[in-house]
Design a protein around this motif. Structure first.
Motif, PDB file in Angstrom:
ATOM      1  N   GLU A 100      -5.071   6.311  -4.432  1.00 30.63           N
ATOM      2  CA  GLU A 100      -5.641   5.662  -3.373  1.00 30.63           C
ATOM      3  C   GLU A 100      -5.863   6.892  -2.427  1.00 30.63           C
ATOM      4  OE1 GLU A 100      -2.416   4.189  -0.519  1.00 30.63           O
ATOM      5  OE2 GLU A 100      -3.278   2.444  -0.651  1.00 30.63           O
ATOM      6  N   TYR A 132      -6.791  -0.415  -7.379  1.00 31.57           N
ATOM      7  CA  TYR A 132      -5.435  -1.113  -7.246  1.00 31.57           C
ATOM      8  C   TYR A 132      -5.262  -2.047  -8.379  1.00 31.57           C
ATOM      9  CZ  TYR A 132      -4.925  -0.254  -2.229  1.00 31.57           C
ATOM     10  OH  TYR A 132      -4.931   0.461  -0.796  1.00 31.57           O
ATOM     11  N   MET A 162       0.999  -1.091   0.124  1.00 28.13           N
ATOM     12  CA  MET A 162      -0.087  -0.108   0.046  1.00 28.13           C
ATOM     13  C   MET A 162       0.846   1.220  -0.179  1.00 28.13           C
ATOM     14  SD  MET A 162      -2.930  -1.057   2.817  1.00 28.13           S
ATOM     15  CE  MET A 162      -3.804   0.045   2.777  1.00 28.13           C
ATOM     16  N   VAL A 195      -0.432   0.680  -7.097  1.00 26.62           N
ATOM     17  CA  VAL A 195      -1.571   1.788  -6.861  1.00 26.62           C
ATOM     18  C   VAL A 195      -1.551   2.838  -7.823  1.00 26.62           C
ATOM     19  CG1 VAL A 195      -2.135   3.408  -5.114  1.00 26.62           C
ATOM     20  CG2 VAL A 195      -0.854   1.398  -4.363  1.00 26.62           C
TER      21      VAL A 195
END
Length: 282
Positions: A77, A49, A1, A74
């Protein structure tokens, strides 16, 4: 992430939990290959994603499950509250686990299924309880901590499997069992077996019968299924391997690199070399 870690708990570099509690917009275009098993629980947030070159958008409460070797990017986000669990194969993926909750089960190492589940409020409360128990155990320094942490992780995975099975209404009929058996065989052998006949023989059915079974459950043909798995692995290797294209072709079971190049180009619209070059420039 693509996140800033607020709090991190770690056990001997084999199991960790990271907590995130803030809002941040982010875009990470460079693909990353996953090293360990990961669970992303986005409790509040939204984004897009890319997992193994497929795009997944989310808005709200969702869990993602990633396995070693998968390619993760990513695209966008914005996270307000999230958790990330990381664990190694040695920590959890022992052979004695039930097949559905093992690392070759419903959630992990399953490149053919959407790698996320959406928990209800009741599910969220249960997962919260398990997570709080995990944090409490991380903060202790007691006897058999390894076993306790592994137990809570197993509970989290078991409950996630139950959510996914309920959400996806997985049927346990003959066609579904054959599909699972076929997909497992492909995962184990796609680098050396490329024909539907090879897999049909091992399953004790004819290629024609296997195709009809797939039609009944509305999935892609066995041939396309095999090709898709090979292409996914080819993309991974083209991005992360330093080997030349011909060596990648050999690794994927192609005796003729030129045939591999045509196979890849027909599927993706660009040659392996072009794909590798385009990805490096992005």
């Amino acid at each position: 992430m693509a996140i800033q870690e607020i709090k991190t708990y770690d056990f001997q570099n084999v199991f960790s939990l990271q907590l995130v509690d803030f809002e941040k917009a982010c875009v990470v275009n460079e693909p990353k290959q996953v090293d360990d098993y990961k669970i992303f629980w986005i409790k509040e947030g939204k984004g897009v994603y890319n997992i193994d070159f497929k795009s997944y958008s989310f808005d709200g409460n969702v869990l993602f499950f990633l396995s070693p070797g998968q390619v993760f990017t990513v695209e966008s986000e914005k996270i307000k509250e999230a958790y990330q669990l990381n664990f190694t194969k040695d920590f959890y993926c022992i052979q004695t686990h039930d097949t559905e909750i093992a690392c070759n089960g419903v959630l992990f190492n399953n490149v053919y299924e959407t790698p996320f589940v959406v928990p209800s409020q009741k599910d969220t409360n249960k997962l919260n309880f398990i997570l709080e128990s995990l944090i409490e155990e991380f903060e202790l320094d007691e006897t058999a901590q390894y076993d306790m942490l592994q137990s809570f992780l197993k509970q989290f995975i078991i409950y996630s499997v139950r959510i996914k099975k309920e959400f996806d209404t997985i049927k346990e009929d003959a066609e579904t069992k054959l599909f699972k058996d076929f997909s497992l065989l492909v995962e184990q052998n796609f680098k050396k077996l490329h024909s539907v006949t090879d897999y049909a023989n091992r399953l004790g059915v004819s290629p024609k019968s296997l195709t009809k079974h797939f039609q009944k459950i509305g999935t892609q043909t066995p041939s396309d299924f095999i090709k898709s798995r090979i292409i996914t692995e080819a993309k991974r290797l083209l991005i992360y391997s330093t080997e030349p294209v011909k060596h990648i072709a050999f690794e994927l079971g192609f005796n003729d690199p030129a045939y591999f190049s045509r196979f890849f180009t027909k599927s993706e619209g660009s040659s392996p070399a072009q794909f590798k070059k385009q990805t490096k420039h992005n």
